[in-house]
Design a protein around this motif. Sequence first.
Motif, mmCIF file in Angstrom:
data_model
loop_
_atom_site.group_PDB
_atom_site.id
_atom_site.type_symbol
_atom_site.label_atom_id
_atom_site.label_comp_id
_atom_site.label_asym_id
_atom_site.label_seq_id
_atom_site.Cartn_x
_atom_site.Cartn_y
_atom_site.Cartn_z
ATOM 1 N N MET A 1 0.736 -1.263 0.123
ATOM 2 C CA MET A 1 -0.117 -0.089 0.077
ATOM 3 C C MET A 1 0.880 1.023 -0.011
ATOM 4 O O MET A 1 1.749 1.381 0.793
ATOM 5 N N SER A 2 0.733 2.097 -0.852
ATOM 6 C CA SER A 2 1.556 3.262 -1.336
ATOM 7 C C SER A 2 1.000 4.553 -0.296
ATOM 8 O O SER A 2 -0.053 4.473 0.249
ATOM 9 N N LEU A 3 1.752 5.418 -0.048
ATOM 10 C CA LEU A 3 1.443 6.741 0.690
ATOM 11 C C LEU A 3 -0.005 7.174 0.120
ATOM 12 O O LEU A 3 -1.074 7.710 0.854
ATOM 13 N N LEU A 4 -0.009 7.274 -1.164
ATOM 14 C CA LEU A 4 -1.122 7.951 -1.704
ATOM 15 C C LEU A 4 -2.346 7.287 -1.604
ATOM 16 O O LEU A 4 -3.410 7.621 -1.565
ATOM 17 N N ASP A 5 -2.074 5.720 -1.530
ATOM 18 C CA ASP A 5 -3.390 5.047 -1.012
ATOM 19 C C ASP A 5 -3.989 5.387 0.532
ATOM 20 O O ASP A 5 -5.022 5.019 0.564
ATOM 21 N N ARG A 6 -3.066 5.698 1.138
ATOM 22 C CA ARG A 6 -3.635 5.832 2.381
ATOM 23 C C ARG A 6 -4.106 7.395 2.584
ATOM 24 O O ARG A 6 -4.995 7.567 3.653
ATOM 25 N N LEU A 7 -4.359 8.148 1.813
ATOM 26 C CA LEU A 7 -4.898 9.271 1.963
ATOM 27 C C LEU A 7 -6.463 9.124 1.567
ATOM 28 O O LEU A 7 -6.774 8.310 0.718
ATOM 29 N N PRO A 8 -7.269 9.986 2.154
ATOM 30 C CA PRO A 8 -8.608 9.894 1.895
ATOM 31 C C PRO A 8 -8.869 10.118 0.348
ATOM 32 O O PRO A 8 -8.125 10.445 -0.573
ATOM 33 N N ALA A 9 -10.168 9.880 0.006
ATOM 34 C CA ALA A 9 -10.424 10.040 -1.412
ATOM 35 C C ALA A 9 -10.035 11.542 -1.909
ATOM 36 O O ALA A 9 -9.999 12.365 -1.223
ATOM 37 N N ARG A 10 -9.922 11.618 -3.337
ATOM 38 C CA ARG A 10 -9.443 12.578 -3.952
ATOM 39 C C ARG A 10 -10.301 13.921 -3.805
ATOM 40 O O ARG A 10 -9.773 14.832 -3.359
ATOM 41 N N ARG A 11 -11.610 13.709 -3.679
ATOM 42 C CA ARG A 11 -12.504 14.777 -3.454
ATOM 43 C C ARG A 11 -12.445 15.381 -1.935
ATOM 44 O O ARG A 11 -12.157 16.676 -1.942
ATOM 45 N N TRP A 12 -11.932 14.766 -0.976
ATOM 46 C CA TRP A 12 -11.508 15.216 0.314
ATOM 47 C C TRP A 12 -10.130 15.838 0.408
ATOM 48 O O TRP A 12 -9.800 16.771 1.104
ATOM 49 N N CYS A 13 -9.317 15.301 -0.413
ATOM 50 C CA CYS A 13 -8.041 15.914 -0.501
ATOM 51 C C CYS A 13 -8.219 17.403 -1.179
ATOM 52 O O CYS A 13 -7.486 18.405 -0.781
ATOM 53 N N TYR A 14 -9.092 17.469 -2.092
ATOM 54 C CA TYR A 14 -9.291 18.737 -2.771
ATOM 55 C C TYR A 14 -9.665 19.596 -1.810
ATOM 56 O O TYR A 14 -9.623 21.020 -1.619
ATOM 57 N N LEU A 15 -10.799 19.326 -0.935
ATOM 58 C CA LEU A 15 -11.542 19.948 0.047
ATOM 59 C C LEU A 15 -10.233 20.438 1.062
ATOM 60 O O LEU A 15 -10.699 21.590 1.661
ATOM 61 N N ALA A 16 -9.645 19.467 1.486
ATOM 62 C CA ALA A 16 -8.491 19.750 2.343
ATOM 63 C C ALA A 16 -7.671 21.128 1.871
ATOM 64 O O ALA A 16 -7.193 21.907 2.655
ATOM 65 N N ALA A 17 -7.138 21.062 0.587
ATOM 66 C CA ALA A 17 -6.629 22.174 0.040
ATOM 67 C C ALA A 17 -7.318 23.532 -0.012
ATOM 68 O O ALA A 17 -6.701 24.406 0.161
ATOM 69 N N PHE A 18 -8.517 23.199 -0.264
ATOM 70 C CA PHE A 18 -9.380 24.409 -0.233
ATOM 71 C C PHE A 18 -9.341 24.986 1.142
ATOM 72 O O PHE A 18 -9.375 26.301 1.247
ATOM 73 N N ALA A 19 -9.372 24.201 2.098
ATOM 74 C CA ALA A 19 -9.371 24.566 3.611
ATOM 75 C C ALA A 19 -7.980 25.200 3.991
ATOM 76 O O ALA A 19 -7.972 26.320 4.723
ATOM 77 N N VAL A 20 -7.007 24.895 3.462
ATOM 78 C CA VAL A 20 -5.747 25.584 3.388
ATOM 79 C C VAL A 20 -5.542 26.851 2.787
ATOM 80 O O VAL A 20 -5.099 27.966 3.503
ATOM 81 N N CYS A 21 -6.300 26.950 1.543
ATOM 82 C CA CYS A 21 -6.208 28.342 1.082
ATOM 83 C C CYS A 21 -7.112 29.359 1.811
ATOM 84 O O CYS A 21 -6.672 30.330 1.944
ATOM 85 N N THR A 22 -8.261 28.793 2.553
ATOM 86 C CA THR A 22 -8.874 29.525 3.264
ATOM 87 C C THR A 22 -8.173 30.019 4.591
ATOM 88 O O THR A 22 -8.372 31.167 4.832
ATOM 89 N N ALA A 23 -7.729 29.213 5.113
ATOM 90 C CA ALA A 23 -7.058 29.541 6.479
ATOM 91 C C ALA A 23 -5.860 30.616 6.090
ATOM 92 O O ALA A 23 -5.726 31.274 6.838
ATOM 93 N N LEU A 24 -5.158 30.511 4.926
ATOM 94 C CA LEU A 24 -4.071 31.431 4.602
ATOM 95 C C LEU A 24 -4.481 32.851 4.409
ATOM 96 O O LEU A 24 -4.305 33.797 4.909
ATOM 97 N N MET A 25 -5.807 32.838 3.778
ATOM 98 C CA MET A 25 -6.514 34.217 3.702
ATOM 99 C C MET A 25 -7.076 34.722 5.134
ATOM 100 O O MET A 25 -6.891 35.975 5.001
ATOM 101 N N ALA A 26 -7.455 33.588 5.623
ATOM 102 C CA ALA A 26 -7.831 34.174 7.149
ATOM 103 C C ALA A 26 -6.977 34.751 7.905
ATOM 104 O O ALA A 26 -7.048 35.857 8.431
ATOM 105 N N TYR A 27 -5.661 34.114 7.615
ATOM 106 C CA TYR A 27 -4.486 34.476 8.482
ATOM 107 C C TYR A 27 -4.033 36.214 7.868
ATOM 108 O O TYR A 27 -3.735 36.767 8.561
#
Length: 167
Positions: A1-27
Amino acid sequence: MSLLDRLPARRWCYLAAFAVCTALMAYALYLQYVKYLEPCPLCMVQRVFIIAMGVVFLIAGLHGPGPRGARWYAGIQALLGLSGAAIAARHVWIQYLPERDVPQCGPGLSYMLDTLPFSQVLTQLLHGSGECHDKSWMFLGLTIPGWTFLFFLSLVLWSLLMTRKAA
């Protein structure tokens, strides 16, 4: 099992990146309105690219693309992120220029938008100004544009990793 397989579904990974962008703008807004660190013209341009990347990550998260769609989103994110990283790199370069080589401070953004054509405003913004030289905030030896540069590259890498991840 690779590291990529351990990540949640692609959809949740995109939403996590959206949360990072939101946190950057909030800061960024926290620093502006609570700590009274006014953004310079190059900071404003970097904010636009962070917001654009966040919007694309949100759309990708809501869309839940397959492998082909993930490649399209990665291409868009690479274009946005590398452009933002180039702006941040220029900003870091201006911050470390000798005092005598720093560009002159120009008029404020609202004044330029009211009086100049948009192409001239864009040229002025990308050129930078004396206020872009300020290094009033640092963390672990990096200024805000230095950290922003790293976040742009990380978000591009994250998006490219999503092309290799199974749905």
